[in-house]
Design a protein around this motif. Structure first.
Motif, PDB file in Angstrom:
ATOM      1  N   VAL A 459       8.935  18.611  44.386  1.00 43.00           N
ATOM      2  CA  VAL A 459       7.759  18.717  45.248  1.00 43.00           C
ATOM      3  C   VAL A 459       7.741  19.996  46.089  1.00 43.00           C
ATOM      4  O   VAL A 459       6.704  20.643  46.223  1.00 43.00           O
ATOM      5  N   LYS A 460       8.909  20.373  46.619  1.00 42.80           N
ATOM      6  CA  LYS A 460       8.948  21.548  47.474  1.00 42.80           C
ATOM      7  C   LYS A 460       8.481  22.780  46.682  1.00 42.80           C
ATOM      8  O   LYS A 460       7.665  23.570  47.139  1.00 42.80           O
ATOM      9  N   GLY A 461       9.000  22.911  45.472  1.00 41.06           N
ATOM     10  CA  GLY A 461       8.632  24.034  44.608  1.00 41.06           C
ATOM     11  C   GLY A 461       7.158  23.998  44.255  1.00 41.06           C
ATOM     12  O   GLY A 461       6.492  25.031  44.249  1.00 41.06           O
ATOM     13  N   ARG A 462       6.648  22.771  43.976  1.00 40.52           N
ATOM     14  CA  ARG A 462       5.226  22.645  43.615  1.00 40.52           C
ATOM     15  C   ARG A 462       4.332  23.077  44.779  1.00 40.52           C
ATOM     16  O   ARG A 462       3.312  23.724  44.600  1.00 40.52           O
ATOM     17  N   GLY A 468       1.466  30.211  46.627  1.00 34.80           N
ATOM     18  CA  GLY A 468       1.844  31.586  46.296  1.00 34.80           C
ATOM     19  C   GLY A 468       1.697  31.963  44.841  1.00 34.80           C
ATOM     20  O   GLY A 468       1.916  33.113  44.469  1.00 34.80           O
ATOM     21  N   GLY A 469       1.338  31.009  43.979  1.00 34.74           N
ATOM     22  CA  GLY A 469       1.275  31.312  42.559  1.00 34.74           C
ATOM     23  C   GLY A 469       2.631  31.778  42.038  1.00 34.74           C
ATOM     24  O   GLY A 469       3.651  31.626  42.720  1.00 34.74           O
ATOM     25  N   HIS A 470       2.628  32.334  40.836  1.00 31.60           N
ATOM     26  CA  HIS A 470       3.907  32.723  40.235  1.00 31.60           C
ATOM     27  C   HIS A 470       3.712  33.947  39.352  1.00 31.60           C
ATOM     28  O   HIS A 470       2.790  33.996  38.545  1.00 31.60           O
ATOM     29  N   GLY A 493      -1.822  31.383  38.836  1.00 32.52           N
ATOM     30  CA  GLY A 493      -2.247  30.961  40.178  1.00 32.52           C
ATOM     31  C   GLY A 493      -2.465  32.116  41.146  1.00 32.52           C
ATOM     32  O   GLY A 493      -2.373  31.923  42.358  1.00 32.52           O
ATOM     33  N   LEU A 494      -2.749  33.326  40.617  1.00 31.92           N
ATOM     34  CA  LEU A 494      -3.065  34.446  41.514  1.00 31.92           C
ATOM     35  C   LEU A 494      -4.500  34.886  41.285  1.00 31.92           C
ATOM     36  O   LEU A 494      -5.037  34.706  40.198  1.00 31.92           O
ATOM     37  N   TYR A 545      -1.104  43.877  49.090  1.00 31.98           N
ATOM     38  CA  TYR A 545      -2.420  43.934  48.426  1.00 31.98           C
ATOM     39  C   TYR A 545      -3.195  42.627  48.643  1.00 31.98           C
ATOM     40  O   TYR A 545      -4.364  42.618  48.996  1.00 31.98           O
ATOM     41  N   TRP A 546      -2.480  41.532  48.461  1.00 28.46           N
ATOM     42  CA  TRP A 546      -3.130  40.207  48.436  1.00 28.46           C
ATOM     43  C   TRP A 546      -3.204  39.580  49.830  1.00 28.46           C
ATOM     44  O   TRP A 546      -4.080  38.771  50.148  1.00 28.46           O
ATOM     45  N   GLY A 547      -2.227  39.959  50.677  1.00 32.26           N
ATOM     46  CA  GLY A 547      -2.146  39.307  51.989  1.00 32.26           C
ATOM     47  C   GLY A 547      -1.327  38.032  51.953  1.00 32.26           C
ATOM     48  O   GLY A 547      -1.290  37.283  52.928  1.00 32.26           O
ATOM     49  N   ARG A 548      -0.665  37.777  50.826  1.00 29.65           N
ATOM     50  CA  ARG A 548       0.200  36.600  50.695  1.00 29.65           C
ATOM     51  C   ARG A 548       1.385  36.956  49.829  1.00 29.65           C
ATOM     52  O   ARG A 548       1.257  37.786  48.924  1.00 29.65           O
ATOM     53  N   LYS A 549       2.513  36.286  50.077  1.00 27.75           N
ATOM     54  CA  LYS A 549       3.699  36.579  49.267  1.00 27.75           C
ATOM     55  C   LYS A 549       3.720  35.682  48.030  1.00 27.75           C
ATOM     56  O   LYS A 549       3.707  34.460  48.147  1.00 27.75           O
ATOM     57  N   PRO A 550       3.740  36.267  46.836  1.00 28.87           N
ATOM     58  CA  PRO A 550       3.792  35.433  45.637  1.00 28.87           C
ATOM     59  C   PRO A 550       5.230  34.984  45.346  1.00 28.87           C
ATOM     60  O   PRO A 550       6.177  35.534  45.901  1.00 28.87           O
ATOM     61  N   ASN A 551       5.368  33.976  44.486  1.00 28.08           N
ATOM     62  CA  ASN A 551       6.688  33.618  43.953  1.00 28.08           C
ATOM     63  C   ASN A 551       6.925  34.520  42.753  1.00 28.08           C
ATOM     64  O   ASN A 551       6.044  34.678  41.905  1.00 28.08           O
ATOM     65  N   VAL A 552       8.089  35.121  42.702  1.00 31.25           N
ATOM     66  CA  VAL A 552       8.362  36.112  41.656  1.00 31.25           C
ATOM     67  C   VAL A 552       9.640  35.761  40.912  1.00 31.25           C
ATOM     68  O   VAL A 552      10.663  35.449  41.531  1.00 31.25           O
TER      69      VAL A 552
END
Ligand SMILES: [Zn+2]
Ligand SMILES: [Zn+2]
Length: 559
Positions: A459-462, A468-470, A493-494, A545-552
């Motif tokens: 759940v935490k990861g979801r 943040g998408g991936h 999800g970005l 660029y996005w204003g949010r940190k994605p999961n990478v």
């Protein structure tokens, strides 16, 4: 030789105290460290938007596991999910009997069959007014009115004191299709002064003044609404509310209409009710394939979906996606229900779809078409008067309900009011004392088929992915640090906006290429180092660029 360790009666809430749902409690009797235990109820809660992908949440039975050798039985007050929904998942591990009434037993059996679970719990019959003994406990089920058949309060008698565990109840003097609450028995219990009594009591409606309206009032309103409707009527309600189903069926019969039923839960539960003789005088329900054969003015459709469930009948009808049932402008839909907190939006969306198509939608806001199965303050006062408890423990509620209930109990002169929460050890008798947080409690998630702790679940990861998408990047480097293939990438999800000068995927590509170029070839041949550098660079550049940190996730392969 004196006996320094006297017998005590303790109450340990393991779920449902400080939250609505997953009710489970243990009662222990004996000297500290050698107690025998019975468990009352074993319910679930439903996962919400904070637990993406989790359908059911169960109370963590850690405390029961620690005391497994001294547990004697489970007793169920009624078959609402928040009281019995975890039995088939948690109780087989204990291999101990489950006491419940015939209706609850049939519900448990039907659920087991629908989930294709083999016989995994031993069910023992329990009948109201017939006390039985389990170790040091004598237990008597007492009939109470609620919103499902055969709801019971329990009188638990031990040598040091008694408990009335109310379960869910109301003081409806005119329930439909069942007996009213046995107030005479509660009065007898109150008049018996031979040993002290503790009341462990439902707090759900403790913030509401007055009395919960009777099921009879609902049935009068349904009669009128069904009699006056010119065309089709559809009614959605909780499938387990057999009394309500009876009221709807009677209203239909009076209006010369046939009841067509749609929804598996309704078929299952009314099947049980009919088998147990609860539907006497009610004409057989027709199946949905007969819907089209009946005139518009001769039909009452009884269907599931009162909580806005997307796949249930009323939602599919509203979206005009039901294979056999349709409604037209001028038809009437009655929501004989309320939306459980968290489901409001879905329910309103369905109502709006219907209204937009010219269908007359009636809800509890516009007519007396639903009543709660829980006691308001007037009913709580009455139960105190009847049972005259020395100790009150408010349960079944969130903090606001519990504290409103506690204040009411004190106001009404109950000597000892315990402010308990899940995990407390409450010594009821002798010398009532609360020991906060004494036992381990928590939640288990049913994640697909896997029962796990919240930490073990995904759940935490979801949740993180949902914000943040991936971004996944893969690149191959050779021994001298040259990129031989890639970078390849996948983004999930970005945002993907076409007409910008530079799209998000361009930013990722630029960031990857720039970072690789900036590394001296020698370092470029170290996959771990490249990995760290790329991850950091992508997060930071996409972030700005996005204003949010994605999961990478970056994969660097050495060839
Ligand atoms: Zn209930
Ligand atoms: Zn309940």
């Amino acid at each position: 030789m004196a006996n320094p360790r006297p017998d005590e009666l303790v109450f340990v809430p393991l779920g449902g105290v400080g939250e609505i749902g997953m009710n489970m409690a243990a009662y222990g009797f004996g000297p500290e460290r050698s107690r025998k235990w019975i468990v009352v109820d074993c319910g679930v809660t439903f996962g919400g938007p904070n637990e993406p992908g989790i359908e059911l949440i169960l109370p963590d039975p850690a405390f029961l596991e620690e005391n497994a050798d001294d547990i004697l039985a489970l007793i169920l007050t009624h078959s609402h999910e928040d009281h019995y929904g975890a039995v088939l998942d948690l109780w087989p591990a204990f291999d101990l009997p489950v006491y419940c009434t015939s209706f609850t037993a049939a519900m448990l059996t039907a659920k087991r069959a629908s989930e294709a679970i083999v016989e995994n719990v031993r069910i023992r019959p329990m009948a109201v007014g017939k006390p039985f003994t389990i170790g040091p406990f004598t237990i008597e089920a007492i009939n109470v009115a609620h919103s499902i058949p055969e709801s019971c309060a329990l009188l638990i008698t031990t040598p040091v004191g008694r408990v009335v565990h109310t379960g869910d109840w109301k003081l409806d003097p005119h329930p439909v299709g069942g007996q009213p609450t046995n107030v005479e028995r509660f009065a007898e219990i109150g008049n018996d002064r031979s040993s002290p009594l503790a009341l462990i009591c439902d707090s759900t409606n403790a913030m509401k003044e007055g009395q919960s309206p009777s099921e009879e009032e609902v049935s009068v309103a349904l009669d009128a609404l069904i009699a006056a409707a010119p065309y089709r009527i559809a009614v959605t309600t909780f499938a387990s509310n057999v009394g309500r189903v009876i009221a709807i069926a009677r209203a239909a019969q009076k209006a010369g209409r046939r009841v067509v039923m749609s929804g598996r839960a309704l078929h299952r539960i009314t099947g049980i009710a009919r088998e147990l003789g609860m539907l006497e005088g009610i004409e057989p329900f027709l199946d949905q394939h007969e819907y089209k054969t009946l005139a518009r003015s001769k039909i009452v459709l009884l269907c599931t979906g009162s909580q806005g469930e997307a796949r249930a009948a009323i939602a599919r009808i509203a979206r005009e996606e039901h294979p056999e049932i349709s409604l037209n402008a001028g038809d009437r839909v009655i929501f004989s229900s309320w939306a459980i907190p968290g489901n409001e939006r879905e329910v309103i969306d369905i109502q709006n779809l219907l209204i937009d198509r010219g269908i007359d939608v009636i809800t509890r806001d516009t007519a007396m078409v639903h009543t709660s199965g829980h006691p308001r303050r007037g009913e709580l006062r009455r139960l105190y008067e009847l049972t005259k408890p020395a100790v009150l423990v408010p349960v079944h509620g969130e903090a606001c309900h519990l504290e409103a209930h506690a204040a009411l109990g004190s106001e009404q002169g109950i000597e000892t009011v315990v402010h308990a929460r899940n995990g407390d050890m409450v010594r009821l008798f002798p010398n009532t004392t609360n020991f906060p947080g004494e036992v381990r409690v928590g939640e288990l998630y049913l994640d697909g088929n896997i029962l796990c702790t919240p930490d073990e679940s995904g759940v935490k990861g979801r949740r993180r992915l949902s914000f943040g998408g991936h971004i996944v990047v893969s690149v191959c480097v050779n021994a001298s640090g040259h990129v031989v293939s890639g970078p390849d990438m996948v983004m999930e999800g970005l945002p993907d906006v076409e007409d910008d000068d530079e799209s998000l995927s361009d930013v990722v590509k630029r960031s990857v290429n720039g970072t690789l170029k900036s590394l001296p070839p020698k370092r470029r041949s170290d996959p771990e180092l490249v990995n760290t550098a790329l991850t950091r660079a992508i997060r930071s550049e996409v972030g700005s660029y996005w204003g949010r940190k994605p999961n990478v996730s970056v994969f660097v392969h050495r060839v």
